[in-house]
Design a protein around this motif. Structure first.
Motif, PDB file in Angstrom:
ATOM      1  N   ILE A   1      11.886 -24.530  19.052  1.00 15.07           N
ATOM      2  CA  ILE A   1      11.187 -23.406  19.304  1.00 15.07           C
ATOM      3  C   ILE A   1       9.727 -23.800  19.074  1.00 15.07           C
ATOM      4  O   ILE A   1       8.953 -22.757  20.071  1.00 15.07           O
ATOM      5  CB  ILE A   1      11.541 -22.021  18.249  1.00 15.07           C
ATOM      6  CG1 ILE A   1      13.051 -21.867  18.379  1.00 15.07           C
ATOM      7  CG2 ILE A   1      10.590 -20.940  18.441  1.00 15.07           C
ATOM      8  CD1 ILE A   1      13.653 -21.112  17.162  1.00 15.07           C
ATOM      9  N   LEU A   2       9.139 -24.274  18.361  1.00 13.90           N
ATOM     10  CA  LEU A   2       7.555 -24.302  18.175  1.00 13.90           C
ATOM     11  C   LEU A   2       7.089 -25.408  19.435  1.00 13.90           C
ATOM     12  O   LEU A   2       5.947 -24.954  19.771  1.00 13.90           O
ATOM     13  CB  LEU A   2       7.227 -25.113  17.115  1.00 13.90           C
ATOM     14  CG  LEU A   2       7.517 -24.261  15.532  1.00 13.90           C
ATOM     15  CD1 LEU A   2       7.417 -25.304  14.381  1.00 13.90           C
ATOM     16  CD2 LEU A   2       6.418 -23.298  15.419  1.00 13.90           C
ATOM     17  N   GLU A   3       7.933 -26.153  19.854  1.00 10.47           N
ATOM     18  CA  GLU A   3       7.756 -26.961  21.187  1.00 10.47           C
ATOM     19  C   GLU A   3       7.344 -26.056  22.344  1.00 10.47           C
ATOM     20  O   GLU A   3       6.684 -26.277  23.238  1.00 10.47           O
ATOM     21  CB  GLU A   3       8.691 -27.914  21.388  1.00 10.47           C
ATOM     22  CG  GLU A   3       8.512 -29.010  20.381  1.00 10.47           C
ATOM     23  CD  GLU A   3       9.521 -30.262  20.627  1.00 10.47           C
ATOM     24  OE1 GLU A   3      10.150 -30.177  21.635  1.00 10.47           O
ATOM     25  OE2 GLU A   3       9.924 -31.116  19.703  1.00 10.47           O
ATOM     26  N   GLU A   4       8.492 -25.008  22.270  1.00  7.42           N
ATOM     27  CA  GLU A   4       8.533 -24.171  23.763  1.00  7.42           C
ATOM     28  C   GLU A   4       7.013 -23.154  23.473  1.00  7.42           C
ATOM     29  O   GLU A   4       6.599 -22.825  24.504  1.00  7.42           O
ATOM     30  CB  GLU A   4       9.969 -23.316  23.388  1.00  7.42           C
ATOM     31  CG  GLU A   4       9.829 -22.482  24.683  1.00  7.42           C
ATOM     32  CD  GLU A   4      10.192 -23.010  25.865  1.00  7.42           C
ATOM     33  OE1 GLU A   4       9.823 -22.682  27.047  1.00  7.42           O
ATOM     34  OE2 GLU A   4      10.921 -24.235  25.766  1.00  7.42           O
ATOM     35  N   LEU A   5       6.915 -22.729  22.277  1.00 12.42           N
ATOM     36  CA  LEU A   5       5.625 -21.970  22.150  1.00 12.42           C
ATOM     37  C   LEU A   5       4.506 -22.940  22.574  1.00 12.42           C
ATOM     38  O   LEU A   5       3.485 -22.252  23.307  1.00 12.42           O
ATOM     39  CB  LEU A   5       5.471 -21.504  20.823  1.00 12.42           C
ATOM     40  CG  LEU A   5       6.306 -20.222  20.301  1.00 12.42           C
ATOM     41  CD1 LEU A   5       6.131 -19.846  18.883  1.00 12.42           C
ATOM     42  CD2 LEU A   5       6.072 -19.088  21.134  1.00 12.42           C
TER      43      LEU A   5
ATOM     44  N   SER B   1       6.755 -33.903  13.928  1.00 11.88           N
ATOM     45  CA  SER B   1       7.291 -33.001  12.677  1.00 11.88           C
ATOM     46  C   SER B   1       6.977 -31.618  12.687  1.00 11.88           C
ATOM     47  O   SER B   1       6.043 -31.068  13.688  1.00 11.88           O
ATOM     48  CB  SER B   1       6.650 -33.323  11.475  1.00 11.88           C
ATOM     49  OG  SER B   1       5.021 -33.199  11.418  1.00 11.88           O
ATOM     50  N   ILE B   2       7.583 -30.614  12.043  1.00  5.39           N
ATOM     51  CA  ILE B   2       7.094 -29.224  12.081  1.00  5.39           C
ATOM     52  C   ILE B   2       5.739 -29.014  11.688  1.00  5.39           C
ATOM     53  O   ILE B   2       5.346 -28.088  12.124  1.00  5.39           O
ATOM     54  CB  ILE B   2       8.348 -28.531  11.066  1.00  5.39           C
ATOM     55  CG1 ILE B   2       9.706 -28.686  11.794  1.00  5.39           C
ATOM     56  CG2 ILE B   2       7.925 -26.995  10.913  1.00  5.39           C
ATOM     57  CD1 ILE B   2      10.711 -27.977  10.758  1.00  5.39           C
ATOM     58  N   GLU B   3       5.411 -29.685  10.852  1.00  7.37           N
ATOM     59  CA  GLU B   3       3.852 -29.573  10.163  1.00  7.37           C
ATOM     60  C   GLU B   3       3.048 -29.825  11.577  1.00  7.37           C
ATOM     61  O   GLU B   3       1.915 -29.060  11.598  1.00  7.37           O
ATOM     62  CB  GLU B   3       3.773 -30.403   9.006  1.00  7.37           C
ATOM     63  CG  GLU B   3       2.270 -30.179   8.316  1.00  7.37           C
ATOM     64  CD  GLU B   3       2.437 -28.698   7.702  1.00  7.37           C
ATOM     65  OE1 GLU B   3       1.276 -28.238   7.338  1.00  7.37           O
ATOM     66  OE2 GLU B   3       3.573 -28.242   7.258  1.00  7.37           O
ATOM     67  N   TYR B   4       3.350 -30.904  12.266  1.00  5.20           N
ATOM     68  CA  TYR B   4       2.492 -31.394  13.306  1.00  5.20           C
ATOM     69  C   TYR B   4       2.369 -30.247  14.266  1.00  5.20           C
ATOM     70  O   TYR B   4       1.333 -29.713  14.881  1.00  5.20           O
ATOM     71  CB  TYR B   4       2.998 -32.661  13.935  1.00  5.20           C
ATOM     72  CG  TYR B   4       2.208 -32.798  15.001  1.00  5.20           C
ATOM     73  CD1 TYR B   4       1.104 -33.766  15.087  1.00  5.20           C
ATOM     74  CD2 TYR B   4       2.802 -32.601  16.274  1.00  5.20           C
ATOM     75  CE1 TYR B   4       0.298 -33.798  16.321  1.00  5.20           C
ATOM     76  CE2 TYR B   4       2.290 -33.144  17.463  1.00  5.20           C
ATOM     77  CZ  TYR B   4       1.039 -33.681  17.644  1.00  5.20           C
ATOM     78  OH  TYR B   4       0.599 -33.914  18.669  1.00  5.20           O
TER      79      TYR B   4
ATOM     80  N   LEU C   1       0.979 -34.085  22.504  1.00  5.87           N
ATOM     81  CA  LEU C   1       2.285 -33.058  22.326  1.00  5.87           C
ATOM     82  C   LEU C   1       3.295 -33.823  23.128  1.00  5.87           C
ATOM     83  O   LEU C   1       4.682 -33.741  22.705  1.00  5.87           O
ATOM     84  CB  LEU C   1       1.992 -31.627  22.938  1.00  5.87           C
ATOM     85  CG  LEU C   1       3.065 -30.647  22.271  1.00  5.87           C
ATOM     86  CD1 LEU C   1       2.836 -30.620  20.714  1.00  5.87           C
ATOM     87  CD2 LEU C   1       2.741 -29.483  22.994  1.00  5.87           C
ATOM     88  N   ASP C   2       3.511 -34.345  24.148  1.00  2.00           N
ATOM     89  CA  ASP C   2       4.430 -34.846  25.112  1.00  2.00           C
ATOM     90  C   ASP C   2       4.993 -36.239  24.453  1.00  2.00           C
ATOM     91  O   ASP C   2       5.979 -36.689  24.623  1.00  2.00           O
ATOM     92  CB  ASP C   2       4.070 -34.865  26.451  1.00  2.00           C
ATOM     93  CG  ASP C   2       3.964 -33.526  27.172  1.00  2.00           C
ATOM     94  OD1 ASP C   2       4.467 -32.472  26.653  1.00  2.00           O
ATOM     95  OD2 ASP C   2       3.192 -33.513  28.228  1.00  2.00           O
ATOM     96  N   ASN C   3       3.870 -37.009  24.103  1.00  2.00           N
ATOM     97  CA  ASN C   3       4.104 -38.447  23.683  1.00  2.00           C
ATOM     98  C   ASN C   3       4.595 -38.479  22.091  1.00  2.00           C
ATOM     99  O   ASN C   3       4.925 -39.487  21.949  1.00  2.00           O
ATOM    100  CB  ASN C   3       2.910 -39.265  23.954  1.00  2.00           C
ATOM    101  CG  ASN C   3       2.527 -39.399  25.390  1.00  2.00           C
ATOM    102  OD1 ASN C   3       3.713 -39.264  26.179  1.00  2.00           O
ATOM    103  ND2 ASN C   3       1.556 -39.555  25.789  1.00  2.00           N
TER     104      ASN C   3
END
Length: 459
Positions: free
Chosen positions: A152-156, A179-182, A172-174
């Motif tokens: 979900i965080l990646e989609e946002l 991690s969720i924190e990242y 972001l892609d690589n």
């Protein structure tokens, strides 16, 4: 949101535009600063189809883009300057024979125009704060796995909310094991890099008929069809090579004398005429409106199965919200609306989302998805997520553990997806849908034609 984003001031700006009638020079007024509104992204996002890009090659030397269209009873031209700021010009409608102001023109002060446009573009909604709340809510969810949170965080992070810098996109892609924190920090540290895509508060009747024309259709054809409908309205002005009209009254759309004109709409022609007749009947007789809202009128086509309460048990929070949330129209926009919108909104005010969903589905040719689009874009129900192929694909990707591995979802499964979106994004789930839908469409084209903020010289 600070005033630097809302741009509530008045700033006249002269530009030579000989295509204006009578060679008049327009007064440009500042609407927003620092790219808080991206015209091209917003008008190309599938919310409205009647705005025309009127940017010429000569214009591009001085501006980024220019769009012209009708809101309520006024025709506006908007310009996005190279610094990202948006200015607007109000066309003064004149009767060609007598030089009198057209009856379609709403005479407003500049401050009133600014207030109306701020409402239309939802400029008072603080998207930065909304997204911050989403991120924090996702991170602390105890009933979601870390894998689901990351998805979900990646989609946002990849959605059309952000205008991330190239190196941030690459990171972001690589980043193989994000991690969720990242992801949280990436999102929260880039809240100011907003792309400028806004959720609109569109006019009701034009939204109903625009989305009637949208079914099983492509964008170029939809725009042609919607402009055809507008051509039957009262002429406001001519700008460059385009004529701009108010949206026609229902009695004009219902007139079977226009059947030949509507033939280019294909099978949708009968839907336009029959829906216009139905809405005219409802406006003329409030008792008919009560019947349609209560479900005493037959649904067009097959009768839709009512979801049993037992099937909706797990969606109780979502179901409770949609049944209790009432239609509260934007009073400012309504005060400048067309007579059709005023009369129809008056009858529908205080109805729940569930009542209005069924009300619109009883109109000829209006499906669940079209009804949801009307409720999201014109009825201020910002929690609504219209599901088409793009959003079903997004939903199944985000909630893969919660959905069936099939492309054909039944009504119960779609309701489950709606509840899952609501669980994360709450009353602004429709806004999240807008950002994700836009990205999904562009991803499917494997290119992005709409401009992003990095092209603006924002300081």
């Amino acid at each position: 949101m600070s005033n630097k984003f809302l741009g509530v001031g008045f700033c006249p700006y002269k530009m030579d535009m000989t295509s204006l009638s009578n060679n008049e020079q327009p007064d440009w007024h500042l609407l927003t600063c620092n790219a808080s509104l991206n015209l091209s992204l917003t008008f190309n996002s599938g919310q409205v189809f009647h705005f025309v890009e009127t940017t010429s090659e000569e214009d591009r030397k001085n501006i980024f883009s220019e769009w012209t269209g009708v809101i309520s009873r006024n025709c506006y031209t908007f310009q996005q300057r190279k610094d990202g700021n948006v200015y607007f010009y109000v066309h003064q409608s004149r009767d060609s024979s007598e030089g009198k102001a057209s009856s379609s023109l709403t005479l407003l002060s500049i401050d009133e125009h600014i207030s109306l446009l701020k409402s239309y573009f939802s400029l008072d909604d603080d998207y930065k704060e909304i997204l911050k709340n989403w991120v924090n809510k996702i991170v602390i969810k105890t009933d979601y796995t870390d894998h689901m949170k990351r998805l979900i965080l990646e989609e946002l992070a990849n959605s059309s909310y952000f205008c991330l810098k190239p190196y941030e996109k690459e990171n972001l892609d690589n980043y193989n094991h994000k991690s969720i924190e990242y992801l949280k920090n990436t999102l929260l540290n880039n809240l100011d890099d907003f792309s400028g895509l806004r959720l609109l508060n569109a006019d009701l009747c034009q939204t109903i008929f625009s989305f009637l024309c949208s079914q099983n259709n492509f964008i170029g054809r939809i725009k042609q069809n919607v402009r055809l409908l507008y051509s039957l309205g009262e002429m406001i002005t001519k700008y460059k090579i385009y004529d701009f009209h108010t949206f026609p009254e229902l009695k004009i759309l219902a007139d079977e004398k226009n059947y030949e004109i509507f033939k280019s709409l294909g099978y949708r022609d009968k839907y336009v005429i029959e829906t216009a007749k139905t809405l005219s009947k409802i406006i003329a007789n409030p008792e008919v409106a009560v019947q349609y809202l209560s479900g005493n009128q037959p649904t067009a086509g097959k009768r839709r199965r009512v979801i049993k309460e037992s099937e909706a048990d797990e969606l109780s929070a979502h179901q409770k919200y949609i049944k209790s949330t009432k239609y509260e129209p934007n009073t400012l926009l309504l005060s400048f609306a067309t007579i059709n919108d005023i009369l129809l909104v008056k009858l529908l005010t205080k109805s729940s989302y569930t009542e209005l969903l069924e009300f619109y589905k009883r109109m000829p040719g209006i499906s669940d998805k079209v009804a949801d689009c009307i409720l999201l874009y014109a009825c201020n129900f910002k929690h609504v997520v219209p599901f088409d192929a793009h959003m079903i694909r997004v939903g199944k990707s985000l909630f893969s553990n919660e959905t069936k591995k099939t492309n054909n979802l039944n009504k119960t499964e779609l309701n489950k997806l709606r509840a899952l979106f609501f669980d994360i994004f709450g009353e602004f789930a429709g806004l999240a849908q807008l950002f994700m839908f836009d990205r999904s469409v562009q991803k499917s084209k494997n290119t992005r034609k709409q401009p992003k903020n990095e092209q603006f010289n924002v300081k």
